[in-house]
Design an enzyme around this catalytic site. Structure first.
Site, short mmCIF file in Angstrom:
data_model
loop_
_atom_site.label_atom_id
_atom_site.label_comp_id
_atom_site.label_asym_id
_atom_site.label_seq_id
_atom_site.Cartn_x
_atom_site.Cartn_y
_atom_site.Cartn_z
N GLU A 286 -5.87 -3.80 -10.89
CA GLU A 286 -5.25 -3.32 -9.64
C GLU A 286 -4.93 -4.55 -8.81
OE1 GLU A 286 -4.22 -0.26 -9.16
OE2 GLU A 286 -4.94 0.02 -11.20
N CYS A 320 -4.43 -4.64 0.38
CA CYS A 320 -3.33 -4.55 -0.58
C CYS A 320 -2.34 -3.49 -0.10
CB CYS A 320 -3.85 -4.20 -1.95
SG CYS A 320 -4.83 -2.70 -1.95
#
Ligand SMILES: NC(=O)c1ccc[n+]([C@@H]2O[C@H](COP(=O)([O-])OP(=O)(O)OC[C@H]3O[C@@H](n4cnc5c(N)ncnc54)[C@H](O)[C@@H]3O)[C@@H](O)[C@H]2O)c1
Ligand SMILES: N[C@@H](CCC=O)C(=O)O
Length: 515
Positions: A286, A320
């Site tokens: 990720e 993020c």
């Protein structure tokens, strides 16, 4: 039987008692600062000469703690320990493994403010962000424990006369967990307990900026009953032991969360079959984001400005999921920019130990320098409307920064800055706004602020992101409610905190028996 899953409530800091309790936790953790933490391999404590020193990013002079630092020899011992422990751990009753997660969640819940206080001091999180990080860690344990109970008997398949068929999940083996520093508790915890509850054994290599919170959590796992060798705590240099572990032929699964640069590097390395390796490695990666907030012509512009502020400046933009680009319809562009700038100027920046401050520091000197260089670039690529200054004398503080009139193809519109910087660009209509929103290599989160149902429908199908939010900010996914993971170069879309996540840590087995 476990109660139905509900997410952990956030602490209400407008209540005086809660503020008092949190202030006391901050004082209490300070008393422990400067302590040394050992590596843990096969349940044994190991000390090394070389240390990782964790400091408070709001006050560089304050040492949070020092951990021993694993080298390749110790990493090898840890792989062997995890491989040995796997044979018994994988056969534990699923209920017993899930109970360990529930017990660990209970321990953390009892010490909730203490963990959050560490996040304030070690990661520079403001109170509410730290509290949410701890709540998310608790959620991961409660949610994955229950998910595993649901998966324990596998899924139904057809049987025939004289033939009984079964289909169930088995663990993969030794798992290397490499989390980032920015959700120093939640992501580190979630990516550790998912392999554990599915029956894998774990080598946890925490991020070098936040190893102390990870050490505290490993102690909780031991207290909750995780056996020796099943969890191994091995902080160390990413390039030195990270690559070694990823290459190791006895490693089966790599669970990485971090930058695109490191994630793609590990993905490539893991694909190479090493001498003695008898399986293909699985990689969960990720990675970064360049997340867009689209503001439509027909929309609530006050809501839009608030959503932009939360998305762009929450935890100083170090998520993020941070909304670092705004694409606004040309008819509302000036108004939404003006409202955003007004709110930005009200933001207080300073030591996150003081609850008055909405924004704390960025994590370290490297991050500070990188963000400040993007701010310089932004001055060439756009119009600086507010912010743009920094002060790294005591801690790493940067003011919330807004750039306007930026070309959608410019670097500050394309590259992940990972700091409190947002850039605005104008779209001629909604289709054009979606085109711009999709024009980066990332595909993690996005938000659309619109009252036009047709446009919302279009965004649902055409806005190419893993997590799309309508009429709200694009950060703050909650376990079990907003499974999280990105498209494109944002990663493997593992959907942490979702119903498909645990399966990524297992392989399905079919058993067919004739009678
Ligand atoms: N998609 C998500 O769910 C998600 C969540 C949080 C953060 N992130 C991303 O993470 C990044 C910020 O975190 P970061 O600065 O810790 O990222 P990073 O990539 O620098 O580091 C992540 C982890 O990888 C380790 N590492 C570095 N080099 C390595 C190597 N060669 N081998 C093995 N491990 C190595 C680091 O020590 C750390 O533990 C941002 O890009 C952010 O977008 C993504
Ligand atoms: N899951 C978090 C982001 C994690 C990355 O930094 C959110 O939804 O804001």
């Amino acid at each position: 039987m476990a109660m139905p899953y509900k997410h952990e409530p956030f602490t209400d800091f407008t209540v005086a008692e809660n503020r008092q309790a949190f202030s006391e936790a901050l004082k209490k953790v300070e008393e422990e600062f400067g302590k040394d933490y050992d590596l843990i391999v096969n349940g044994k404590r190991i000390q090394t000469q070389e240390k990782i020193i964790s400091i408070n990013p709001a006050n560089k002079a304050q040492v949070i703690g020092r951990t021993s630092k694993a080298n390749r020899e110790i990493a090898e011992q840890a792989v062997k320990a995890a491989a040995n422990a796997f044979d018994s751990w994988r056969k534990w009753d699923v209920e017993a493994r899930a109970d360990i997660l529930f017990r660990a969640a209970a321990i953390v819940r009892r010490r909730k403010h203490e963990f959050s206080a560490y996040l304030v001091k070690e990661a520079g999180k403001p109170w509410s962000e730290a509290d949410a990080d701890t709540a998310e860690a608790i959620d991961f344990m409660e949610y994955y424990g229950r998910q595993m109970l649901e998966l324990k008997d596998g899924k139904p398949v057809k049987s025939r006369e004289m033939e009984i068929n079964r289909y169930f999940y088995t663990p993969l083996g030794v798992t290397v967990v490499i989390p980032p520093w920015n959700f120093a508790f939640a992501i580190m915890c979630g990516t550790t307990v998912a392999p554990l509850v599915t029956g894998n054994t774990v080598l946890l290599k925490p991020a070098s900026a936040t190893p102390i919170i990870a050490a505290k959590f490993v102690e909780v796992l031991e207290e909750a009953g995780v056996p020796q060798g099943v969890i191994n705590y091995i902080p160390g240099d990413g390039a030195e032991i990270g690559d070694y572990l990823v290459d190791h032929p006895q490693v089966s699964l790599i669970s990485f969360t971090g930058s695109r640069e490191v994630g793609t590097h590990l993905y490539e390395r893991a694909a190479k079959v090493q001498n003695g390796q008898i399986h293909l490695k699985r990689v969960i990666a990720e990675m970064g984001g360049k997340d867009t907030i689209v503001v439509d012509k027909e929309s609530d512009l006050d809501l839009a400005a608030k959503a932009i502020i939360i998305s762009a400046f929450g935890f100083s933009g170090q998520k993020c999921s941070a909304g670092s680009r705004v694409v606004a319809h040309q008819d509302v562009y000036d108004t939404v920019l003006e409202k955003t700038v007004k709110l930005t100027k009200e933001i207080k920046v300073g030591d996150p130990a003081n609850p008055e401050n909405f924004m704390g520091p960025v994590i370290d000197q490297k991050a500070y320098d990188k963000i400040m260089s993007y701010i310089e670039l932004g001055k060439e690529e756009g119009r600086l409307v507010t912010g743009g200054t920094g002060d790294d004398a005591k801690g790493y503080f940067i003011t919330p920064t807004v750039f306007a009139d930026v070309d959608p193809r410019s670097r500050i519109m394309q590259e992940e800055i990972f700091g409190p910087v947002v850039a605005f660009t104008k779209a001629k209509d909604f289709d054009n706004a979606l085109e711009i929103a999709n024009n980066t290599e990332y595909g993690l989160t996005g938000a659309v602020i619109s009252n036009n149902r047709e446009h919302i429908q279009k965004a649902v199908h055409d806005f190419h992101v893993g997590n799309l939010y309508i009429n709200r900010h694009c950060t703050g996914a909650i376990v079990g409610y907003h499974p999280f993971g990105g498209f494109k170069m944002s990663g493997t879309d593992s959907k942490a905190g979702g119903p498909d996540y645990l399966i990524l840590h297992m392989q399905a087995k079919t058993v067919s028996e004739m009678f």
